[in-house]
Scaffold this motif. Structure first.
Motif, PDB file in Angstrom:
ATOM      1  N   ALA A   1       0.919  -1.316  -0.231  1.00 44.01           N
ATOM      2  CA  ALA A   1      -0.245  -0.327  -0.343  1.00 44.01           C
ATOM      3  C   ALA A   1       0.898   1.250   0.028  1.00 44.01           C
ATOM      4  N   ASN A   2       2.312   1.410   0.757  1.00 46.44           N
ATOM      5  CA  ASN A   2       2.671   2.499   0.929  1.00 46.44           C
ATOM      6  C   ASN A   2       3.570   2.210  -0.847  1.00 46.44           C
ATOM      7  N   THR A   3       3.530   1.660  -1.065  1.00 45.53           N
ATOM      8  CA  THR A   3       4.369   1.474  -2.677  1.00 45.53           C
ATOM      9  C   THR A   3       3.880   2.160  -3.728  1.00 45.53           C
ATOM     10  N   PHE A   4       2.634   1.532  -3.641  1.00 45.67           N
ATOM     11  CA  PHE A   4       1.406   1.958  -4.274  1.00 45.67           C
ATOM     12  C   PHE A   4       1.114   3.860  -4.234  1.00 45.67           C
ATOM     13  N   LEU A   5       0.598   4.011  -2.894  1.00 46.68           N
ATOM     14  CA  LEU A   5       1.150   5.309  -2.418  1.00 46.68           C
ATOM     15  C   LEU A   5       2.473   6.011  -3.555  1.00 46.68           C
ATOM     16  N   GLU A   6       3.603   5.672  -3.319  1.00 46.91           N
ATOM     17  CA  GLU A   6       4.552   6.634  -3.550  1.00 46.91           C
ATOM     18  C   GLU A   6       4.638   6.461  -5.507  1.00 46.91           C
ATOM     19  N   GLU A   7       4.519   5.758  -5.771  1.00 44.61           N
ATOM     20  CA  GLU A   7       4.624   4.979  -7.322  1.00 44.61           C
ATOM     21  C   GLU A   7       3.278   5.353  -8.284  1.00 44.61           C
ATOM     22  N   SER A   8       2.036   5.612  -7.026  1.00 42.19           N
ATOM     23  CA  SER A   8       0.610   6.502  -8.211  1.00 42.19           C
ATOM     24  C   SER A   8       1.369   7.906  -7.930  1.00 42.19           C
ATOM     25  N   LYS A   9       1.838   8.979  -6.855  1.00 43.81           N
ATOM     26  CA  LYS A   9       2.534   9.790  -7.209  1.00 43.81           C
ATOM     27  C   LYS A   9       3.879  10.166  -7.940  1.00 43.81           C
ATOM     28  N   GLU A  10       4.528   9.891  -8.063  1.00 46.05           N
ATOM     29  CA  GLU A  10       5.691   9.518  -9.162  1.00 46.05           C
ATOM     30  C   GLU A  10       4.924   9.253 -10.573  1.00 46.05           C
ATOM     31  N   MET A  11       4.080   8.320 -10.834  1.00 41.93           N
ATOM     32  CA  MET A  11       3.522   8.647 -12.819  1.00 41.93           C
ATOM     33  C   MET A  11       2.322  10.004 -12.532  1.00 41.93           C
ATOM     34  N   THR A  12       1.692  10.155 -11.299  1.00 44.31           N
ATOM     35  CA  THR A  12       1.259  11.638 -11.818  1.00 44.31           C
ATOM     36  C   THR A  12       1.475  12.784 -11.511  1.00 44.31           C
ATOM     37  N   ASN A  13       2.048  12.897 -10.158  1.00 43.12           N
ATOM     38  CA  ASN A  13       3.219  13.646  -9.509  1.00 43.12           C
ATOM     39  C   ASN A  13       1.766  15.178  -9.041  1.00 43.12           C
ATOM     40  N   ARG A  14       0.441  13.672  -8.301  1.00 44.10           N
ATOM     41  CA  ARG A  14      -0.246  14.125  -7.512  1.00 44.10           C
ATOM     42  C   ARG A  14      -0.388  13.539  -6.650  1.00 44.10           C
ATOM     43  N   GLU A  15      -0.654  13.877  -5.492  1.00 50.79           N
ATOM     44  CA  GLU A  15      -0.679  12.857  -4.183  1.00 50.79           C
ATOM     45  C   GLU A  15      -2.147  12.592  -4.346  1.00 50.79           C
ATOM     46  N   LEU A  16      -2.533  11.018  -4.293  1.00 51.61           N
ATOM     47  CA  LEU A  16      -3.557   9.943  -4.626  1.00 51.61           C
ATOM     48  C   LEU A  16      -4.252  10.356  -3.407  1.00 51.61           C
ATOM     49  N   LEU A  17      -3.904  10.886  -2.326  1.00 50.47           N
ATOM     50  CA  LEU A  17      -4.933  10.929  -1.437  1.00 50.47           C
ATOM     51  C   LEU A  17      -5.673  12.382  -1.121  1.00 50.47           C
ATOM     52  N   SER A  18      -4.661  13.123  -1.881  1.00 48.61           N
ATOM     53  CA  SER A  18      -5.598  14.132  -1.763  1.00 48.61           C
ATOM     54  C   SER A  18      -6.537  14.393  -2.729  1.00 48.61           C
ATOM     55  N   SER A  19      -6.434  14.017  -3.952  1.00 47.15           N
ATOM     56  CA  SER A  19      -7.273  13.736  -4.888  1.00 47.15           C
ATOM     57  C   SER A  19      -8.780  13.084  -4.355  1.00 47.15           C
ATOM     58  N   LEU A  20      -8.222  11.904  -3.826  1.00 48.12           N
ATOM     59  CA  LEU A  20      -9.771  11.274  -3.468  1.00 48.12           C
ATOM     60  C   LEU A  20      -9.913  12.124  -2.145  1.00 48.12           C
ATOM     61  N   LEU A  21      -9.854  12.533  -0.940  1.00 47.18           N
ATOM     62  CA  LEU A  21     -10.060  13.722  -0.687  1.00 47.18           C
ATOM     63  C   LEU A  21     -10.725  14.925  -0.884  1.00 47.18           C
ATOM     64  N   ASN A  22     -10.192  14.821  -2.041  1.00 46.31           N
ATOM     65  CA  ASN A  22     -10.474  16.540  -3.109  1.00 46.31           C
ATOM     66  C   ASN A  22     -12.371  15.932  -3.329  1.00 46.31           C
ATOM     67  N   VAL A  23     -11.980  14.359  -4.063  1.00 44.46           N
ATOM     68  CA  VAL A  23     -13.160  14.278  -4.309  1.00 44.46           C
ATOM     69  C   VAL A  23     -15.368  13.925  -3.261  1.00 44.46           C
ATOM     70  N   LEU A  24     -14.207  13.615  -2.024  1.00 42.74           N
ATOM     71  CA  LEU A  24     -14.898  13.428  -0.894  1.00 42.74           C
ATOM     72  C   LEU A  24     -15.298  15.235  -0.088  1.00 42.74           C
ATOM     73  N   GLY A  25     -14.681  15.469  -0.801  1.00 42.73           N
ATOM     74  CA  GLY A  25     -14.742  17.439  -0.442  1.00 42.73           C
ATOM     75  C   GLY A  25     -16.789  17.607  -1.075  1.00 42.73           C
ATOM     76  N   LYS A  26     -16.818  16.920  -2.559  1.00 46.75           N
ATOM     77  CA  LYS A  26     -17.648  17.295  -3.635  1.00 46.75           C
ATOM     78  C   LYS A  26     -18.836  16.337  -3.637  1.00 46.75           C
ATOM     79  N   ALA A  27     -19.163  15.887  -2.320  1.00 46.58           N
ATOM     80  CA  ALA A  27     -20.272  14.457  -2.117  1.00 46.58           C
ATOM     81  C   ALA A  27     -21.112  15.210  -2.527  1.00 46.58           C
ATOM     82  N   GLU A  28     -21.888  16.601  -1.652  1.00 41.60           N
ATOM     83  CA  GLU A  28     -23.269  17.565  -2.159  1.00 41.60           C
ATOM     84  C   GLU A  28     -23.248  16.798  -3.482  1.00 41.60           C
ATOM     85  N   SER A  29     -22.881  17.268  -4.457  1.00 38.29           N
ATOM     86  CA  SER A  29     -22.771  17.583  -5.768  1.00 38.29           C
ATOM     87  C   SER A  29     -22.595  16.072  -6.655  1.00 38.29           C
ATOM     88  N   LYS A  30     -21.701  15.262  -6.532  1.00 36.44           N
ATOM     89  CA  LYS A  30     -21.083  14.037  -6.647  1.00 36.44           C
ATOM     90  C   LYS A  30     -21.420  12.650  -5.971  1.00 36.44           C
TER      91      LYS A  30
END
Length: 132
Positions: free
Chosen positions: A81-110
């Motif tokens: 899981a830690n390796t997955f998080l690190e590799e996803s950040k390397e591939m996309t230059n975006r932190e996966l956790l931040s992206s998931l929290l951002n989607v969670l913040g749009k719960a009212e509309s989506k």
């Protein structure tokens, strides 16, 4: 039905309007939202499988497979899981956790996307001490 039939003709020569009178940009946005939702569903399912696999192998104390798996688990955490998080950040230059929290913040509309994001976060938090 075919994708082109449901979402208009995405390859039409007319850049402004599809066969149904919709702007192609709107059709593309809707298509991208559907793909985003499907990607979240795939990620949620994959993370759940990893989480359940870790729990199942930790419950099988007698077998050599379980012993090897338990050796790789650190207090219920999965190093993959830690390796997955690190590799996803390397591939996309975006932190996966931040992206998931951002989607969670749009719960009212989506709400469906937010639910899938919450499932991903739960699995990551269960599997990774670093994610917490």
């Amino acid at each position: 039905g075919k994708l082109g039939h449901c979402y208009g003709d995405l390859d039409s020569d007319d850049d402004d309007v599809d066969g149904n009178g919709n702007k192609n940009g709107e059709v593309e946005d809707e298509f991208n939202q559907i793909l985003h939702n499907l990607a979240l569903a795939v990620l949620a399912n994959a993370l759940e499988v990893l989480e359940l696999h870790g729990k199942q192998t930790s419950g099988l104390m007698g077998s050599t497979i379980a012993s090897a798996s338990n050796a790789s688990l650190n207090n219920g955490q999965m190093p993959c899981a830690n390796t997955f998080l690190e590799e996803s950040k390397e591939m996309t230059n975006r932190e996966l956790l931040s992206s998931l929290l951002n989607v969670l913040g749009k719960a009212e509309s989506k709400p469906h996307d937010a639910c899938l994001s919450a499932q991903c976060l739960r699995s990551l938090f269960q599997a990774s001490k670093e994610a917490k």
